[in-house]
Scaffold this motif. Structure first.
Motif: not given
Length: 381
Positions: A299-322
């Motif tokens: 999730x985080x690796x793809x977000x970084x690759x496609x240009x999602x900002x770090x904060x948004x990526x981690x917030x969305x990843x936390x929601x996904x994992x939950x």
């Protein structure tokens, strides 16, 4: 919507009714203008310098009731464009096209004093060749495009959105306007397409994989801009769940502002919507075939690759994992999780232009090599 502040660089408006949105765009078309000038005849001034021209402009604003426009420019670009002995304030969204027309770039330009920036622009424009195409809207210059016949082609936003609305309402009975937004950089509108055949195969694929789903509605977004950040682009998308969260599908129909682009060419693309939507939903179905063993890292690796900002990526990843844990799943489930970023931005009140750009970024996930990011270990950025 406060139309009294239409001139403001940070003006933005949202629309829930199609008629009101189209009327608003028509007013913008009627009140603005396009004009070609020799690039070498353009002259930039710093609004806060001590030049006679700048002083004359400030006095003129005081006399003709446009003091608010002048103050807004002082709070933003602090630049004036002089053409044919007339000074026009420069809007923030014009800077990108001005730098492109002057053929200069670099982060240092954001740091120099405005009088210095004006001198740099004047030097570069002084040696430029060809004409410049000025876009004037609501009291300011919104863009300075290349004005030669082989460069920027004008596509009036009001005509594009009217053509889209007319086609969808005639071709897809029951089509519903789902909302629109406008700022000085970009306009975007979404229509819900009441035609289940567009997503019937996708629903069957979800059922075959044992994936539950909420309400799914096929939709289309038209995005366009007068300032060079978007062509006339039609994006297939899904509206998911009761909140109608956006799942962008990629594979847009694009018409760039290039030689030969016109309203008729845009209209000629509209009959391709059904086939393009079928292609796009196929891209989403293909993600069901990609098994991922380390979903959060992926999730985080793809977000970084496609240009999602770090904060948004981690917030969305936390929601996904939950919601899903960190157990093996498919790329399809991760893509839905990444798409939560769009909903987060909407809730945060981000501008339509930022959201539209993020939708494009997220759609890049269809072309990444997902297994390259399926890496075990501690999640890193």
């Amino acid at each position: 919507m406060n139309e009294a502040r239409l001139y403001a660089d940070n003006f933005g408006a949202a629309f829930s009714e199609e008629t009101g949105f189209l009327h608003f765009l028509r007013e913008r078309t009627d009140s603005g203008w396009w004009r070609r000038e020799d690039s070498r005849d353009l002259h930039f001034l710093a609004l806060d310098d001590e030049s006679e021209e700048s002083g004359d402009y400030i006095n003129e604003c005081m006399d003709n009731g446009t003091e608010d426009i002048m103050k807004d420019t002082m709070e933003n670009t602090r630049l004036l464009l002089q053409a044919q002995d007339q000074c026009y304030p420069v809007r923030t969204c014009a800077i990108k096209s001005i730098l492109e027309r002057a053929k200069i770039s670099g982060t240092a330009l954001n740091k120099v004093e405005k009088p210095v920036l004006a001198r740099i622009l004047n030097y570069c424009m002084g040696v430029a060749t060809g004409s410049a195409l000025l876009r004037y809207s609501e009291g300011k210059i919104s863009a300075v495009h290349g004005g030669d016949s082989s460069e920027y082609a004008i596509l009036e936003m009001s005509e594009l959105f009217e053509a889209m609305a007319d086609y969808l309402n005639a071709t897809y009975p029951g089509c519903q306007f789902a909302g629109a937004s406008y700022d000085h950089s970009i306009a975007t509108a979404v229509w819900e397409i009441c035609q289940d055949s567009l997503i019937e195969t996708y629903k069957e694929a979800l059922e075959a994989h044992g994936i539950p789903y909420d309400t799914l509605k096929p939709a289309l977004r038209l995005t366009s801009s007068d300032v060079g950040i978007s062509g006339a682009n039609i994006y297939p998308m899904l509206l998911s769940g009761r909140d109608e969260k956006i799942i962008t599908l990629g594979s847009p129909l694009k018409l760039e502002h290039k030689t030969g682009a016109n309203l008729e060419k845009f209209k000629s693309q509209l009959p391709m919507i059904y086939a393009q939507y079928t292609l796009a939903i196929g891209n989403l179905m293909n993600l069901l075939k990609i098994e991922i063993n380390n979903p959060v890292n992926c999730f985080l690796g793809v977000c970084k690759k496609i240009g999602v900002t770090k904060k948004l990526a981690f917030d969305a990843a936390t929601l996904f994992e939950g919601q899903n844990g960190n157990t093996p799943c498919t790329a399809h489930e991760i893509y839905y999780g990444i798409s939560e970023v769009i909903f987060m931005m909407q809730c945060a009140g981000e501008s339509g232009s930022r959201i539209a750009q993020m939708e494009e970024n997220i759609a890049r996930a269809f072309t990444v090599r997902w297994h390259d990011y399926d890496i075990p270990g501690e999640a890193k950025w």
